[in-house]
Scaffold this motif. Sequence first.
Motif, PDB file in Angstrom:
ATOM      1  N   THR A   1     -14.030  41.468 -47.779  1.00  0.00           N
ATOM      2  CA  THR A   1     -15.352  40.092 -48.138  1.00  0.00           C
ATOM      3  C   THR A   1     -14.214  39.460 -48.860  1.00  0.00           C
ATOM      4  O   THR A   1     -13.531  39.497 -50.214  1.00  0.00           O
ATOM      5  CB  THR A   1     -16.382  40.928 -48.991  1.00  0.00           C
ATOM      6  OG1 THR A   1     -17.227  42.122 -48.399  1.00  0.00           O
ATOM      7  CG2 THR A   1     -17.733  40.163 -49.984  1.00  0.00           C
TER       8      THR A   1
ATOM      9  N   GLU B   1     -26.487  25.618 -48.301  1.00  0.00           N
ATOM     10  CA  GLU B   1     -27.337  25.893 -47.904  1.00  0.00           C
ATOM     11  C   GLU B   1     -28.340  27.741 -46.962  1.00  0.00           C
ATOM     12  O   GLU B   1     -28.583  27.993 -48.202  1.00  0.00           O
ATOM     13  CB  GLU B   1     -28.726  24.577 -47.277  1.00  0.00           C
ATOM     14  CG  GLU B   1     -28.178  23.200 -47.955  1.00  0.00           C
ATOM     15  CD  GLU B   1     -29.247  23.485 -49.759  1.00  0.00           C
ATOM     16  OE1 GLU B   1     -30.155  23.817 -49.658  1.00  0.00           O
ATOM     17  OE2 GLU B   1     -28.893  22.550 -50.122  1.00  0.00           O
ATOM     18  N   CYS B   2     -27.405  27.293 -46.056  1.00  0.00           N
ATOM     19  CA  CYS B   2     -27.831  28.273 -45.396  1.00  0.00           C
ATOM     20  C   CYS B   2     -26.512  29.545 -45.352  1.00  0.00           C
ATOM     21  O   CYS B   2     -26.817  30.636 -44.665  1.00  0.00           O
ATOM     22  CB  CYS B   2     -28.139  28.172 -44.107  1.00  0.00           C
ATOM     23  SG  CYS B   2     -26.317  27.730 -43.112  1.00  0.00           S
ATOM     24  N   GLY B   3     -25.337  28.968 -45.560  1.00  0.00           N
ATOM     25  CA  GLY B   3     -23.800  30.025 -45.869  1.00  0.00           C
ATOM     26  C   GLY B   3     -23.016  30.270 -44.979  1.00  0.00           C
ATOM     27  O   GLY B   3     -22.236  30.985 -44.701  1.00  0.00           O
TER      28      GLY B   3
ATOM     29  N   PRO C   1     -21.656  28.842 -58.158  1.00  0.00           N
ATOM     30  CA  PRO C   1     -22.426  30.186 -57.946  1.00  0.00           C
ATOM     31  C   PRO C   1     -21.182  30.830 -56.821  1.00  0.00           C
ATOM     32  O   PRO C   1     -20.838  30.020 -55.567  1.00  0.00           O
ATOM     33  CB  PRO C   1     -23.599  30.106 -57.010  1.00  0.00           C
ATOM     34  CG  PRO C   1     -23.709  28.657 -57.733  1.00  0.00           C
ATOM     35  CD  PRO C   1     -22.775  27.503 -57.369  1.00  0.00           C
TER      36      PRO C   1
ATOM     37  N   PRO D   1     -20.925  32.640 -53.326  1.00  0.00           N
ATOM     38  CA  PRO D   1     -21.750  32.761 -52.330  1.00  0.00           C
ATOM     39  C   PRO D   1     -22.477  33.731 -52.344  1.00  0.00           C
ATOM     40  O   PRO D   1     -22.567  35.281 -52.614  1.00  0.00           O
ATOM     41  CB  PRO D   1     -20.890  32.343 -50.620  1.00  0.00           C
ATOM     42  CG  PRO D   1     -19.719  31.715 -51.799  1.00  0.00           C
ATOM     43  CD  PRO D   1     -19.770  31.971 -53.277  1.00  0.00           C
ATOM     44  N   ARG D   2     -23.473  34.456 -51.774  1.00  0.00           N
ATOM     45  CA  ARG D   2     -24.789  35.211 -51.801  1.00  0.00           C
ATOM     46  C   ARG D   2     -24.928  36.357 -50.808  1.00  0.00           C
ATOM     47  O   ARG D   2     -24.726  37.447 -51.197  1.00  0.00           O
ATOM     48  CB  ARG D   2     -26.624  34.871 -51.790  1.00  0.00           C
ATOM     49  CG  ARG D   2     -27.519  35.397 -51.839  1.00  0.00           C
ATOM     50  CD  ARG D   2     -28.621  34.871 -52.107  1.00  0.00           C
ATOM     51  NE  ARG D   2     -30.038  35.760 -52.013  1.00  0.00           N
ATOM     52  CZ  ARG D   2     -30.587  35.327 -51.621  1.00  0.00           C
ATOM     53  NH1 ARG D   2     -31.563  34.159 -51.613  1.00  0.00           N
ATOM     54  NH2 ARG D   2     -31.404  36.593 -51.446  1.00  0.00           N
ATOM     55  N   ASP D   3     -23.847  36.284 -49.801  1.00  0.00           N
ATOM     56  CA  ASP D   3     -23.994  36.911 -49.038  1.00  0.00           C
ATOM     57  C   ASP D   3     -22.811  37.781 -49.304  1.00  0.00           C
ATOM     58  O   ASP D   3     -22.697  39.234 -49.260  1.00  0.00           O
ATOM     59  CB  ASP D   3     -23.939  36.785 -47.691  1.00  0.00           C
ATOM     60  CG  ASP D   3     -22.727  35.228 -47.228  1.00  0.00           C
ATOM     61  OD1 ASP D   3     -22.084  34.312 -48.234  1.00  0.00           O
ATOM     62  OD2 ASP D   3     -21.682  34.894 -46.744  1.00  0.00           O
TER      63      ASP D   3
ATOM     64  N   LEU E   1     -21.572  38.026 -52.459  1.00  0.00           N
ATOM     65  CA  LEU E   1     -21.666  38.663 -53.843  1.00  0.00           C
ATOM     66  C   LEU E   1     -22.578  40.562 -53.101  1.00  0.00           C
ATOM     67  O   LEU E   1     -22.293  41.293 -53.905  1.00  0.00           O
ATOM     68  CB  LEU E   1     -22.487  38.304 -54.585  1.00  0.00           C
ATOM     69  CG  LEU E   1     -23.012  38.564 -56.491  1.00  0.00           C
ATOM     70  CD1 LEU E   1     -21.441  38.777 -56.468  1.00  0.00           C
ATOM     71  CD2 LEU E   1     -23.833  37.170 -56.562  1.00  0.00           C
ATOM     72  N   GLU E   2     -23.443  40.132 -52.345  1.00  0.00           N
ATOM     73  CA  GLU E   2     -24.363  40.931 -52.311  1.00  0.00           C
ATOM     74  C   GLU E   2     -23.539  42.500 -51.136  1.00  0.00           C
ATOM     75  O   GLU E   2     -23.839  43.905 -51.954  1.00  0.00           O
ATOM     76  CB  GLU E   2     -25.542  40.762 -51.120  1.00  0.00           C
ATOM     77  CG  GLU E   2     -26.824  40.109 -52.036  1.00  0.00           C
ATOM     78  CD  GLU E   2     -27.931  39.688 -51.098  1.00  0.00           C
ATOM     79  OE1 GLU E   2     -29.243  39.131 -51.763  1.00  0.00           O
ATOM     80  OE2 GLU E   2     -27.263  39.623 -50.033  1.00  0.00           O
ATOM     81  N   GLU E   3     -23.058  42.094 -50.813  1.00  0.00           N
ATOM     82  CA  GLU E   3     -22.229  42.932 -50.072  1.00  0.00           C
ATOM     83  C   GLU E   3     -21.167  43.612 -50.701  1.00  0.00           C
ATOM     84  O   GLU E   3     -20.852  44.599 -51.158  1.00  0.00           O
ATOM     85  CB  GLU E   3     -21.133  41.931 -48.824  1.00  0.00           C
ATOM     86  CG  GLU E   3     -20.003  43.271 -47.980  1.00  0.00           C
ATOM     87  CD  GLU E   3     -21.315  43.828 -47.768  1.00  0.00           C
ATOM     88  OE1 GLU E   3     -21.824  43.694 -46.188  1.00  0.00           O
ATOM     89  OE2 GLU E   3     -20.239  45.771 -47.068  1.00  0.00           O
TER      90      GLU E   3
ATOM     91  N   TYR F   1     -21.572  44.360 -54.033  1.00  0.00           N
ATOM     92  CA  TYR F   1     -22.494  44.895 -54.972  1.00  0.00           C
ATOM     93  C   TYR F   1     -22.124  46.094 -53.864  1.00  0.00           C
ATOM     94  O   TYR F   1     -22.316  47.643 -54.710  1.00  0.00           O
ATOM     95  CB  TYR F   1     -23.566  44.026 -54.969  1.00  0.00           C
ATOM     96  CG  TYR F   1     -23.388  44.252 -56.595  1.00  0.00           C
ATOM     97  CD1 TYR F   1     -22.915  44.410 -58.070  1.00  0.00           C
ATOM     98  CD2 TYR F   1     -23.912  42.703 -56.711  1.00  0.00           C
ATOM     99  CE1 TYR F   1     -23.241  43.789 -58.887  1.00  0.00           C
ATOM    100  CE2 TYR F   1     -23.389  42.003 -57.483  1.00  0.00           C
ATOM    101  CZ  TYR F   1     -22.719  42.361 -59.373  1.00  0.00           C
ATOM    102  OH  TYR F   1     -22.595  41.524 -60.358  1.00  0.00           O
TER     103      TYR F   1
END
Length: 253
Positions: A123, A136-138, A172, A174-176, A178-180, A182
């Motif tokens: 990641t 927007e959608c990553g 920020p 990227p959400r995908d 960051l989630e991976e 965590y």
Amino acid sequence: VEHALRQAAALMRRSLHAVALVGAGLSAESGIPTYRGAGGVYERFGEPTIDGWELFTHDPAEWWRQAIAHETAGSPFSEAIERAAPNAGHYAMADLEQMGRLAHVITQNIDNLHAVAGSRRVTEIHGNRYKVRCIECGARERLETVNLDRLPPSCPVCGGLYKNDVVMFGEPIPRDALEECYRQALAADLFLTVGTSAVVYPAADFPVLAKRRGAPLIEINPEETALTEISDVVIRAPAGVALPALVDLLLVP
Ligand code: NAD
């Protein structure tokens, strides 16, 4: 160092889900300067300005024009990355993954050298300089396939703005990604930090999180870091030496 390597190998043998957090130090032996530390980019050129993300949100076309001009003009840092090849440390990380000893790599590096060396489960929390990302959608795409005739380029999936994938100060994570990170920090039963000063957040949180849940920490870094104090095993050696040595120890049945 010998003793620490043997301790680390023993921990890796017992582990079922080892996760590594990697920093610029892993690529130092590939000729890419680190940001912090002796001879780093900050020491030589100062800290970067923090208005990049603001410019992008206000005037993405102008941001792209500046980014393209910057790339065309070249800089010692980007030229070093363009020239770089993986070193023994990158290859050893790919070996550890192949051997089933390393479940995931969270890298702060943007240089793509993990992929070139053959690591699959990676990641890139700060992005990849050879990709663009839709804010927007990553969705991500290789930079070289993007049409830059009309700026700013946009996402063929959702029409959102495209930006270089590299995460700037103020932008920020990227959400995908960051989630991976965590998920991995919570799943880790052993956590390695490799060549990172561990002062950039949120990346520096992942080892702390894993440690709090009982995962031992192994630090590979020739210098002391913010994590040294809470590390269970400290290997004071360059990554290009320590990681292949770990592979060798783990190859012995
Ligand atoms: P850092 O520059 O803050 O710290 C580098 C660390 O590497 C230091 O602790 C140093 O002691 C250690 N180091 C130096 N040589 C080493 C070696 N041979 N083996 C092992 N460790 C060694 O790096 P950071 O913590 O990753 O954070 C800086 C940020 O800069 C990251 O967010 C990253 O996105 C970016 N960056 C990326 C690259 C790259 O892609 N290669 C290079 C520089 C900076």
